[in-house]
Design an enzyme around this catalytic site. Sequence first.
Site, short mmCIF file in Angstrom:
data_model
loop_
_atom_site.label_atom_id
_atom_site.label_comp_id
_atom_site.label_asym_id
_atom_site.label_seq_id
_atom_site.Cartn_x
_atom_site.Cartn_y
_atom_site.Cartn_z
N HIS A 40 0.85 -1.22 0.10
CA HIS A 40 0.24 -0.09 0.01
C HIS A 40 0.86 1.25 0.05
O HIS A 40 0.67 2.07 -0.72
CB HIS A 40 -1.09 0.01 1.32
CG HIS A 40 -1.87 1.10 1.34
ND1 HIS A 40 -2.86 1.15 2.10
CD2 HIS A 40 -1.71 2.41 0.66
CE1 HIS A 40 -3.41 2.54 2.10
NE2 HIS A 40 -2.80 3.23 1.09
N GLU A 91 0.55 7.80 -3.74
CA GLU A 91 1.51 7.62 -2.71
C GLU A 91 2.82 8.43 -2.75
O GLU A 91 3.46 8.75 -1.72
CB GLU A 91 1.75 6.16 -2.85
CG GLU A 91 0.71 5.23 -2.47
CD GLU A 91 -0.04 5.34 -0.97
OE1 GLU A 91 0.91 5.53 -0.07
OE2 GLU A 91 -0.96 5.61 -0.67
N HIS A 95 3.25 10.93 0.58
CA HIS A 95 4.34 10.03 1.24
C HIS A 95 5.82 10.28 0.75
O HIS A 95 6.46 10.69 1.59
CB HIS A 95 4.03 8.91 1.48
CG HIS A 95 2.46 8.57 2.27
ND1 HIS A 95 2.04 8.99 3.51
CD2 HIS A 95 1.29 8.18 1.70
CE1 HIS A 95 0.93 8.64 3.62
NE2 HIS A 95 0.26 8.41 2.53
#
Length: 209
Positions: A40, A91, A95
């Site tokens: 993930h 993502e 992040h």
Amino acid sequence: VHSTSRPFDYFMFVRQWAGTFCSEHNCPLIHSHRYQFTIHGLWPNYFDGSYPQFCDPKYDFHEDDLGDLISDLKSKWPTIFDDYWKFWEHEWSKHGTCALDVLPTEHSYFSEALDLHEQYDIEDVLKEQGFIPSDTKTYYYDDIVNALNDEFGVRPTLHCDGDGRITEVWMCVSRHFKAMECPGGSQTQCPHEVMIPQMHNPSGKATTV
Ligand code: 5GP
Ligand code: 5GP
């Protein structure tokens, strides 16, 4: 949650068991016959429980930079929805851009996540110990975490849906890419007995591996 970019302290490395979501939804990009936890995200965190996000809005996502990683990303970091690139870009921007001090490029970010995924191979451990997907069996939460701890040397946290079915496995990783115990301990919403539902995913790629 704040969006400063002071250096983060450690990573939360999150893998998902798509079988839980994909038993009830169509997941065109998920291989329906594989026992496979997939990535993930690799998320920078602070020791105090907060985390940075979207640290560099000016840093565009460049698909071309991932060229040699794409086939690995497709099999190990697929989305439960229908667009790989949207997930990877999300993502990366949320992040990845907060870890530029240790992973300075998109390529290094995705490549490190793939390495960690292989190094800390969840289904390898679970298969070996008989924790296989089943619609009828339940497993003790502690037994699963103990099995992972025997191999990884740290205790990951399992996440579950409201019916006690595993959705994700969260583990902490240092800035030097070593598994570590999570600083805040681990809180789980899972019950004592959990399930790893079989994949019922009619639209998934039916490749057996
Ligand atoms: P959820 O609330 O579904 O667990 O998380 C929603 C989103 O918030 C995640 O996709 C992730 O982007 C972010 N998030 C949740 N918990 C953490 C965390 O501990 N660290 C980081 N870096 N992000 C998190
Ligand atoms: P997070 O913010 O938790 O890091 O990432 C979750 C976001 O990515 C959500 O907006 C979700 O819609 C999107 N997403 C796309 N593919 C996936 C997937 O396979 N799993 C999860 N958990 N989120 C995904």
